[in-house]
Design an enzyme around this catalytic site. Structure first.
Site, PDB file in Angstrom:
ATOM      1  N   LEU A   9      -2.700   0.521  -2.046  1.00 18.68           N
ATOM      2  CA  LEU A   9      -3.797   0.509  -1.074  1.00 18.68           C
ATOM      3  C   LEU A   9      -4.240  -0.903  -0.716  1.00 18.68           C
ATOM      4  O   LEU A   9      -4.264  -1.798  -1.555  1.00 18.68           O
ATOM      5  CB  LEU A   9      -4.987   1.305  -1.635  1.00 18.68           C
ATOM      6  CG  LEU A   9      -4.689   2.768  -1.965  1.00 18.68           C
ATOM      7  CD1 LEU A   9      -5.949   3.461  -2.473  1.00 18.68           C
ATOM      8  CD2 LEU A   9      -4.121   3.520  -0.750  1.00 18.68           C
TER       9      LEU A   9
ATOM     10  N   HIS B 227      -6.157   0.944   4.404  1.00 20.10           N
ATOM     11  CA  HIS B 227      -6.423   2.274   3.832  1.00 20.10           C
ATOM     12  C   HIS B 227      -7.927   2.457   3.596  1.00 20.10           C
ATOM     13  O   HIS B 227      -8.478   3.535   3.851  1.00 20.10           O
ATOM     14  CB  HIS B 227      -5.716   2.431   2.487  1.00 20.10           C
ATOM     15  CG  HIS B 227      -4.216   2.344   2.546  1.00 20.10           C
ATOM     16  ND1 HIS B 227      -3.513   1.296   2.017  1.00 20.10           N
ATOM     17  CD2 HIS B 227      -3.291   3.194   3.068  1.00 20.10           C
ATOM     18  CE1 HIS B 227      -2.204   1.502   2.194  1.00 20.10           C
ATOM     19  NE2 HIS B 227      -2.042   2.634   2.823  1.00 20.10           N
TER      20      HIS B 227
ATOM     21  N   SER C  23      -0.067  -4.013   5.696  1.00 26.01           N
ATOM     22  CA  SER C  23       0.915  -2.989   5.359  1.00 26.01           C
ATOM     23  C   SER C  23       1.287  -3.147   3.899  1.00 26.01           C
ATOM     24  O   SER C  23       1.377  -4.276   3.396  1.00 26.01           O
ATOM     25  CB  SER C  23       2.164  -3.168   6.227  1.00 26.01           C
ATOM     26  OG  SER C  23       3.252  -2.428   5.677  1.00 26.01           O
TER      27      SER C  23
HETATM   28  P1  AMP Z   1       0.722   4.647   4.126  1.00 27.52           P
HETATM   29  O1  AMP Z   1       0.176   4.537   2.749  1.00 27.52           O
HETATM   30  O2  AMP Z   1       1.464   3.427   4.582  1.00 27.52           O
HETATM   31  O3  AMP Z   1       1.474   5.934   4.372  1.00 27.52           O
HETATM   32  O4  AMP Z   1      -0.531   4.715   5.080  1.00 27.52           O
HETATM   33  C1  AMP Z   1      -1.532   5.678   4.888  1.00 27.52           C
HETATM   34  C2  AMP Z   1      -2.450   5.672   6.069  1.00 27.52           C
HETATM   35  O5  AMP Z   1      -3.037   4.373   6.204  1.00 27.52           O
HETATM   36  C3  AMP Z   1      -1.725   5.963   7.381  1.00 27.52           C
HETATM   37  O6  AMP Z   1      -2.547   6.787   8.189  1.00 27.52           O
HETATM   38  C4  AMP Z   1      -1.569   4.592   7.987  1.00 27.52           C
HETATM   39  O7  AMP Z   1      -1.480   4.596   9.388  1.00 27.52           O
HETATM   40  C5  AMP Z   1      -2.864   3.925   7.530  1.00 27.52           C
HETATM   41  N1  AMP Z   1      -2.739   2.474   7.573  1.00 27.52           N
HETATM   42  C6  AMP Z   1      -1.749   1.723   7.012  1.00 27.52           C
HETATM   43  N2  AMP Z   1      -1.953   0.420   7.312  1.00 27.52           N
HETATM   44  C7  AMP Z   1      -3.064   0.351   8.072  1.00 27.52           C
HETATM   45  C8  AMP Z   1      -3.792  -0.718   8.701  1.00 27.52           C
HETATM   46  N3  AMP Z   1      -3.391  -1.979   8.608  1.00 27.52           N
HETATM   47  N4  AMP Z   1      -4.905  -0.403   9.393  1.00 27.52           N
HETATM   48  C9  AMP Z   1      -5.321   0.888   9.507  1.00 27.52           C
HETATM   49  N5  AMP Z   1      -4.694   1.925   8.934  1.00 27.52           N
HETATM   50  C10 AMP Z   1      -3.584   1.671   8.236  1.00 27.52           C
END
Ligand code: AMP
Length: 297
Positions: free
Chosen positions: A48, A52, A200
């Site tokens: 996270l 997140h 990310s």
């Molecule tokens: P993940 O853990 O990469 O699958 O992401 C989980 C959620 O967090 C998904 O809805 C992503 O789009 C969101 N997310 C990931 N990076 C970002 C960011 N930089 N800004 C906003 N939301 C994000």
């Protein structure tokens, strides 16, 4: 004694309940519902970061209770992708979530989500024809299937997804509508580092040199988005220049740079309606994606 123990480092951190089974999750949600409380869901794969946590804060602002899910979903990774290497640190994630005050971490094991004999897949057509769809075969079916399950397991009032994964956000909106899942799908704007790079979990793979080069992605997308607010400019010319500029900046491979209708993701030749510029490009072995609105989006 108790006070001394509580102030001793990690023991002083607020803790957050963790559940591993659908049955426990459903029992908890049922108790919240019985108390008249609303529920927000934030699906994640862990590792996270502030992006997140922005989703969690938004869920907390909208709902009485917030569930964060942590599941590194094997079915959304292709052969040769980073499933095994994907960063996993549940204790660290749990501590971060406790500091923002989430109510529950749902972290099921793989067999809880995909028990023996699992045979059902959710596929969203059309929206997945382009962009990451052809480059990552099976990815969106993996995402759509697991998100459908997480929505049906928790039945939240709202679920929160980042615009960072814009195609994914639209796919999830579509599946919730098409399958009559009674949930609001909310998009949350991308959280970026000070220099503009979208946060990310995969940024941690970047070397110092790659991290310095990575900023070219949002910088170039922003420049092109600005130029394309003029509807007489041809998208093809601008995206070709963007690809050249990314390679010049040190990107080693480009999966796509495209400008699409902001709702249907249909590729556009000129920006005459709400649009989004979206890109995926590689720095060595790390694949980065980003997107932003163009013009009147
Ligand atoms: P993940 O853990 O990469 O699958 O992401 C989980 C959620 O967090 C998904 O809805 C992503 O789009 C969101 N997310 C990931 N990076 C970002 C960011 N930089 N800004 C906003 N939301 C994000």
């Amino acid at each position: 004694m108790a006070m001394a123990a509580r102030s001793a480092g990690a023991a002083a951190r607020p803790t957050l309940p963790v559940m591993r089974t659908v049955a426990d999750l459903r029992r908890t949600v049922a108790a919240w519902r019985a108390a008249g409380q609303t529920v927000g869901l934030v699906p994640t794969m862990g590792a996270l970061h502030a992006g997140h946590l922005a989703l969690v804060r938004r869920a907390q602002a909208d709902c009485d209770r917030t569930i964060v899910t942590l599941f590194v979903n094997p079915t959304q990774f292709g052969a040769g992708e980073d499933f095994a290497a994907y960063p996993r640190d549940e204790a660290e994630d749990r501590a971060k979530l406790a500091t923002v005050g989430a109510d529950l971490l749902y972290a099921p094991g793989v067999t809880e989500i995909y028990p023996d004999g699992f045979a059902t897949t959710v596929t969203v057509a059309s929206l997945t024809d382009g962009l990451c769809g052809p480059v990552r075969p099976g990815h969106f079916s993996g995402v759509a299937t697991v998100v459908t399950k997480l929505l049906l397991q928790s039945l939240p009032d709202a679920a929160y997804f980042g615009e960072k994964d814009y195609q994914q956000l639209l796919v999830i909106r579509r599946l919730a509508r098409d399958l009559d899942i009674p949930v609001r799908i909310e998009g949350v704007p991308t959280v970026r580092d000070a220099d503009g790079l979208a946060l990310s979990s995969r940024n941690r793979y970047l070397s110092a040199g790659e991290r310095a080069a990575a900023v070219a992605l949002p910088t170039i997308l922003r420049q092109v988005a600005e130029r394309l607010t003029d509807p007489t400019r041809a998208v093809a010319d601008e995206t070709a220049r963007a690809r050249d500029a990314l390679l010049q900046a040190g990107f080693t491979r480009i999966d796509y740079v495209e400008v699409c209708d902001a709702e249907t993701l249909e590729p556009l030749a000129h920006v005459t309606r709400p649009a989004r510029i979206l890109a995926a490009a590689w720095l060595g072995s790390t694949r980065l994606i980003d997107n932003m609105p163009v013009g009147r989006a």
